[in-house]
Scaffold this motif. Sequence first.
Motif, short mmCIF file in Angstrom:
data_model
loop_
_atom_site.label_atom_id
_atom_site.label_comp_id
_atom_site.label_asym_id
_atom_site.label_seq_id
_atom_site.Cartn_x
_atom_site.Cartn_y
_atom_site.Cartn_z
N PHE A 105 0.91 -1.22 0.11
CA PHE A 105 0.04 0.07 -0.03
C PHE A 105 0.87 1.22 -0.01
N LEU A 106 2.23 1.14 0.09
CA LEU A 106 3.06 2.43 0.10
C LEU A 106 2.98 2.99 -1.46
N SER A 107 2.92 4.16 -1.64
CA SER A 107 2.56 4.90 -2.83
C SER A 107 4.15 4.55 -3.86
N PHE A 108 3.67 5.08 -5.04
CA PHE A 108 4.72 4.89 -6.04
C PHE A 108 5.75 5.85 -5.72
N ARG A 109 5.64 6.95 -4.88
CA ARG A 109 6.70 7.85 -4.52
C ARG A 109 7.65 6.97 -3.84
N TYR A 110 7.54 6.38 -2.81
CA TYR A 110 8.24 5.33 -1.99
C TYR A 110 9.17 4.75 -2.80
N TYR A 111 8.68 3.96 -3.76
CA TYR A 111 9.37 3.19 -4.77
C TYR A 111 10.16 3.71 -5.74
N ASP A 112 9.74 5.06 -6.03
CA ASP A 112 10.69 5.84 -6.80
C ASP A 112 12.15 5.81 -6.00
N ASP A 140 1.60 8.07 0.94
CA ASP A 140 1.11 9.51 0.31
C ASP A 140 -0.06 9.54 -0.30
N VAL A 141 -0.48 8.39 -0.87
CA VAL A 141 -1.81 8.39 -1.67
C VAL A 141 -2.61 7.55 -0.82
N LYS A 142 -3.74 7.91 -0.29
CA LYS A 142 -4.71 7.01 0.59
C LYS A 142 -6.12 7.45 0.69
N ASP A 143 -6.83 6.66 1.08
CA ASP A 143 -8.54 7.05 1.00
C ASP A 143 -8.89 7.90 2.03
N LYS A 144 -9.83 8.83 1.71
CA LYS A 144 -10.28 9.66 2.57
C LYS A 144 -11.05 8.87 3.41
#
Length: 586
Positions: free
Chosen positions: A101-108, A318-322
């Motif tokens: 569930f980690l965002s793409f930004r982490y895997y960058d 970084d990207v998660k549900d409201k």
Amino acid sequence: MDVLRQLRGFYREKLHLLILSIVALAAATAVGLITPNLLRRLIDDVIVPMKFEEVPVLAVSVLAVVFVKACLQFAHGFWGGRLGNYLAYRLRNACYEKLQFLSFRYYDMAKTGDLMSRLTGDLEAIRMFIGFGFAQLLNVFFMVFFGSIMMFTINWQLTLVTLITMPFLAAVAFRFESQIHPAFQEMRLALSSLTTAVQENVTGVRTVKSFAREAYEVEKFSHRNERYKNNQIFAAELWSKFFPAMELLASVSVAILLGVGGTLVIKDHMSLGELVAFFSLIWYIIGPVWGLGFHINNYTQSKASGERVLEVLNQRVDVKDKEDAHELEGTEIKGDIAFNHVTFAYGNKMPAVTDIHFEAKSGAVIGFLGGTGSGKSTITQLMMRAYDVNQGSITLDGTDIREYSVRSLRSQIATVFQETFLFSSSIRNNISYGIKDVTMEEIIRAAQLAKAHDFIMEMSEGYDTVVGERGMGLSGGQKQRIAIARALLKNPRILILDDATSAVDMETEHEIQAGFQEVMRGRTTLIIAHRISSLRHADQIIVMNEGHVLQQGTHKELIEIPGPYRDVYRIQYADYLARATGREEA
């Protein structure tokens, strides 16, 4: 212990196992104190007065003590092992789930080898300390406490004199911990770097060999291996410096005991049996204190490992549900997409796209054309919420996509990336990835639309053929067609093709596009391509450069006006245009 407190939630339910393990070890320690008393009795009550008839009773007593102590140590190992395995199981699941569930930004920025090291070596260090090391560390204090009490009951003056070096021994042990902890942190980082080098080399072995860079890779690995070796040597130097000092202090205690205790025996102020018991008890105390460095070593390793594992677990998503995010249902979606003055930048870099504004009605096909770094792929990444926009908004059917749950949004989108990834599994499983209750007929239908069915059937086991890691054994075009079939089988409301036919020849591309015409019908489709042939039938073509929209219109409109689209068209169709001009002149 702060790291261990943060990890407590993963073993709180089995905390009773930790308590049982500690109690069993403490009991084993207490039972072990019976042996010095038996030795004292053997000398003072049997050997000196020569009452040898009591030897069998003492022998049986020793065996009973050994048996009981062994049972207690078994219980300690059993309960500690269960606790450690339970903790490792939960931690491993939690880390893997967090990685999903980690965002793409982490895997960058993340490195595969480093993550593998955290989920294997670091977790093992934590498992060993929580399961066994923590109880062993506490047992040091149990042994010192119980042993000191028994020594005081024998001769409190000799106890005080003998234990005079113990504070210095403990101080050296704690000094050792303060220096070894940073060393183990650096060692873990060096091991992660080493693992990353191996993982990257094995994954990219074809590239390495094709560029004849084996020697370079060996040198790169050697540098990282040397860094790890130097860290190991530094840690060994700390051991070699501190442990002789601790051994010296322990030996001083023994020397004091023999000197003072022997004098007391000679002066008949202490029995020989008491001196032997005392000698046994002093090692009962010195041993644990001396080994305190080893237990501290285990603790520092687990602490460094725990910090690295917690880095993953505490990583911000970084990207998660409201909290009140809506769940999308396929039947509810029309597929109207709108980018409303969207601006986005990766981290602190310059914006990848700036003030992007366009609309795509349900069932429309939108094409994107532009050079490398123009922002085309960023558009598709933002659409599937790989990242959230910095400014502006993206709407689906008039609602900001941030109002929907990430899972339900992505479930309505199928993406075919330029860089195809296949799992080490059968072709059937790769096409039906993530889809339950799919029939073989549906899989074959998707493969036929992607023009993959024929080459699949030519393989030895057809759809049951197992492809190698990352699709090794298949050509780039074959992998891409399987990826296209996977996307088509998903039956999405929104289809994203990120240069999806770049690895196939022109003839196959034409055949695949013919199949796309059917699957695109009624779906909103975003197409990124470098070939105008892939875009010319789009309802709208957006030409991009350095994150900005330069041109927008249909193929027919764009080739009629001067600009980059017409320039690209003339370059790609130069031969065709030359032949057409020649026919006109003839």
